[in-house]
Scaffold this motif. Structure first.
Motif, PDB file in Angstrom:
ATOM      1  N   PRO A  68       0.791  -1.240   0.000  1.00  0.00           N
ATOM      2  CA  PRO A  68       0.000   0.000   0.000  1.00  0.00           C
ATOM      3  C   PRO A  68       0.819   1.283   0.000  1.00  0.00           C
ATOM      4  CG  PRO A  68      -0.206  -1.145   2.106  1.00  0.00           C
ATOM      5  CD  PRO A  68       0.568  -2.027   1.195  1.00  0.00           C
ATOM      6  N   SER A  69       1.952   1.327   0.658  1.00  0.00           N
ATOM      7  CA  SER A  69       2.786   2.526   0.655  1.00  0.00           C
ATOM      8  C   SER A  69       4.172   2.173   1.161  1.00  0.00           C
ATOM      9  CB  SER A  69       2.177   3.621   1.533  1.00  0.00           C
ATOM     10  OG  SER A  69       2.247   3.262   2.900  1.00  0.00           O
ATOM     11  N   TYR A  70       5.070   3.112   1.047  1.00  0.00           N
ATOM     12  CA  TYR A  70       6.462   2.872   1.438  1.00  0.00           C
ATOM     13  C   TYR A  70       6.942   4.040   2.262  1.00  0.00           C
ATOM     14  CZ  TYR A  70      11.482   2.176   0.980  1.00  0.00           C
ATOM     15  OH  TYR A  70      12.806   1.988   1.239  1.00  0.00           O
ATOM     16  N   PRO A  71       7.608   3.874   3.369  1.00  0.00           N
ATOM     17  CA  PRO A  71       7.750   2.642   4.126  1.00  0.00           C
ATOM     18  C   PRO A  71       6.873   2.630   5.358  1.00  0.00           C
ATOM     19  CG  PRO A  71       9.465   4.121   4.808  1.00  0.00           C
ATOM     20  CD  PRO A  71       8.581   4.867   3.797  1.00  0.00           C
ATOM     21  N   GLU A  72       6.017   3.602   5.511  1.00  0.00           N
ATOM     22  CA  GLU A  72       5.310   3.780   6.777  1.00  0.00           C
ATOM     23  C   GLU A  72       3.940   3.116   6.850  1.00  0.00           C
ATOM     24  OE1 GLU A  72       7.021   4.840   9.218  1.00  0.00           O
ATOM     25  OE2 GLU A  72       8.691   5.592   8.032  1.00  0.00           O
ATOM     26  N   ALA A  73       3.638   2.172   5.958  1.00  0.00           N
ATOM     27  CA  ALA A  73       2.371   1.461   6.042  1.00  0.00           C
ATOM     28  C   ALA A  73       2.372   0.578   7.290  1.00  0.00           C
ATOM     29  CB  ALA A  73       2.178   0.592   4.801  1.00  0.00           C
ATOM     30  N   GLN A  74       1.197   0.333   7.830  1.00  0.00           N
ATOM     31  CA  GLN A  74       1.115  -0.568   8.981  1.00  0.00           C
ATOM     32  C   GLN A  74       1.579  -1.951   8.563  1.00  0.00           C
ATOM     33  OE1 GLN A  74      -2.896  -0.466  10.447  1.00  0.00           O
ATOM     34  NE2 GLN A  74      -2.542   1.401  11.580  1.00  0.00           N
ATOM     35  N   ASP A 118      14.443  -4.193  -2.501  1.00  0.00           N
ATOM     36  CA  ASP A 118      14.469  -5.364  -3.375  1.00  0.00           C
ATOM     37  C   ASP A 118      13.722  -5.009  -4.661  1.00  0.00           C
ATOM     38  OD1 ASP A 118      11.690  -5.776  -2.995  1.00  0.00           O
ATOM     39  OD2 ASP A 118      11.932  -7.858  -2.396  1.00  0.00           O
ATOM     40  N   PRO A 119      13.596  -5.928  -5.614  1.00  0.00           N
ATOM     41  CA  PRO A 119      12.941  -5.597  -6.883  1.00  0.00           C
ATOM     42  C   PRO A 119      11.487  -5.125  -6.755  1.00  0.00           C
ATOM     43  CG  PRO A 119      14.250  -7.575  -7.153  1.00  0.00           C
ATOM     44  CD  PRO A 119      14.248  -7.244  -5.675  1.00  0.00           C
ATOM     45  N   ASP A 120      10.819  -5.453  -5.646  1.00  0.00           N
ATOM     46  CA  ASP A 120       9.448  -4.989  -5.432  1.00  0.00           C
ATOM     47  C   ASP A 120       9.376  -3.803  -4.480  1.00  0.00           C
ATOM     48  OD1 ASP A 120       7.713  -6.708  -7.035  1.00  0.00           O
ATOM     49  OD2 ASP A 120       8.605  -8.310  -5.845  1.00  0.00           O
ATOM     50  N   ASN A 121      10.520  -3.170  -4.261  1.00  0.00           N
ATOM     51  CA  ASN A 121      10.608  -1.996  -3.397  1.00  0.00           C
ATOM     52  C   ASN A 121      10.406  -2.321  -1.922  1.00  0.00           C
ATOM     53  OD1 ASN A 121      11.437   0.648  -3.554  1.00  0.00           O
ATOM     54  ND2 ASN A 121       9.355   1.467  -3.512  1.00  0.00           N
ATOM     55  N   LEU A 122      10.603  -3.582  -1.539  1.00  0.00           N
ATOM     56  CA  LEU A 122      10.557  -3.965  -0.134  1.00  0.00           C
ATOM     57  C   LEU A 122      11.787  -3.381   0.546  1.00  0.00           C
ATOM     58  CD1 LEU A 122       9.376  -5.738   2.206  1.00  0.00           C
ATOM     59  CD2 LEU A 122      10.931  -7.530   1.417  1.00  0.00           C
ATOM     60  N   PRO A 123      11.609  -2.618   1.617  1.00  0.00           N
ATOM     61  CA  PRO A 123      12.770  -2.022   2.273  1.00  0.00           C
ATOM     62  C   PRO A 123      13.598  -3.058   3.019  1.00  0.00           C
ATOM     63  CG  PRO A 123      10.739  -1.416   3.431  1.00  0.00           C
ATOM     64  CD  PRO A 123      10.337  -2.214   2.228  1.00  0.00           C
ATOM     65  N   ILE A 124      14.898  -3.062   2.730  1.00  0.00           N
ATOM     66  CA  ILE A 124      15.833  -3.982   3.365  1.00  0.00           C
ATOM     67  C   ILE A 124      16.936  -3.160   4.033  1.00  0.00           C
ATOM     68  CG2 ILE A 124      17.482  -5.854   3.014  1.00  0.00           C
ATOM     69  CD1 ILE A 124      15.818  -6.729   0.617  1.00  0.00           C
ATOM     70  N   GLU A 125      17.259  -3.537   5.253  1.00  0.00           N
ATOM     71  CA  GLU A 125      18.306  -2.853   6.002  1.00  0.00           C
ATOM     72  C   GLU A 125      19.518  -3.766   6.128  1.00  0.00           C
ATOM     73  OE1 GLU A 125      18.987  -0.925  10.460  1.00  0.00           O
ATOM     74  OE2 GLU A 125      17.089  -1.883   9.979  1.00  0.00           O
ATOM     75  N   LEU A 126      20.693  -3.187   6.004  1.00  0.00           N
ATOM     76  CA  LEU A 126      21.935  -3.863   6.375  1.00  0.00           C
ATOM     77  C   LEU A 126      22.432  -3.180   7.633  1.00  0.00           C
ATOM     78  CD1 LEU A 126      23.885  -4.224   3.016  1.00  0.00           C
ATOM     79  CD2 LEU A 126      22.762  -6.016   4.339  1.00  0.00           C
TER      80      LEU A 126
END
Length: 129
Positions: A68-74, A118-126
């Protein structure tokens, strides 16, 4: 008493299976445990080993709704991986066209971290181990 020892797996639904399979197995280097095509669902399930105890389950579904949104969706905010050499990981990602944010420092721990998608805009942290 409720007791768990670790996270077993993280499930991710992707929009383009081939692109995400390459991203997680080739670019991030997670080992493929098993790949299954489920005919009745017209979808793939790819099990990837992060280490000896944790896995990613990568799913493809024909008509999954977008985030639904990036990155502050529930819901789940991001996925974080511990990195022994944060700068080397960032260099590797950047060399493969993955944009990373500027390195930040956790004000509570003093550890360095960065984000990428990632390719679907999933936020990933290192996060510095």
């Amino acid at each position: 008493m409720f007791s768990v020892s670790h996270i077993h797996h993280i499930a991710i639904i992707c929009s383009d299976y081939g692109v995400s399979k390459h991203f997680y197995s080739e670019l991030l280097g997670f080992e493929i445990i098993k790949e299954t095509y489920r005919e009745t669902r017209q979808s793939y399930k790819l099990d990837l080993a992060i280490n000896e105890t944790q896995q990613i389950e990568l799913f493809s579904f024909p008509s999954a709704p977008a985030r639904p949104s990036y990155p502050e969706a529930q819901g789940l905010r991001h996925l974080a991986f511990a990195a022994q050499d944060l700068e080397a990981c960032i260099k590797h990602l950047n060399q493969h066209g993955v944009i990373t944010e500027a390195i930040r420092v956790d004000e509570l721990t003093g550890k360095k971290f960065t984000f990428f998608a990632d390719p679907d805009n999933l936020p990933i942290e290192l996060y510095e181990a």
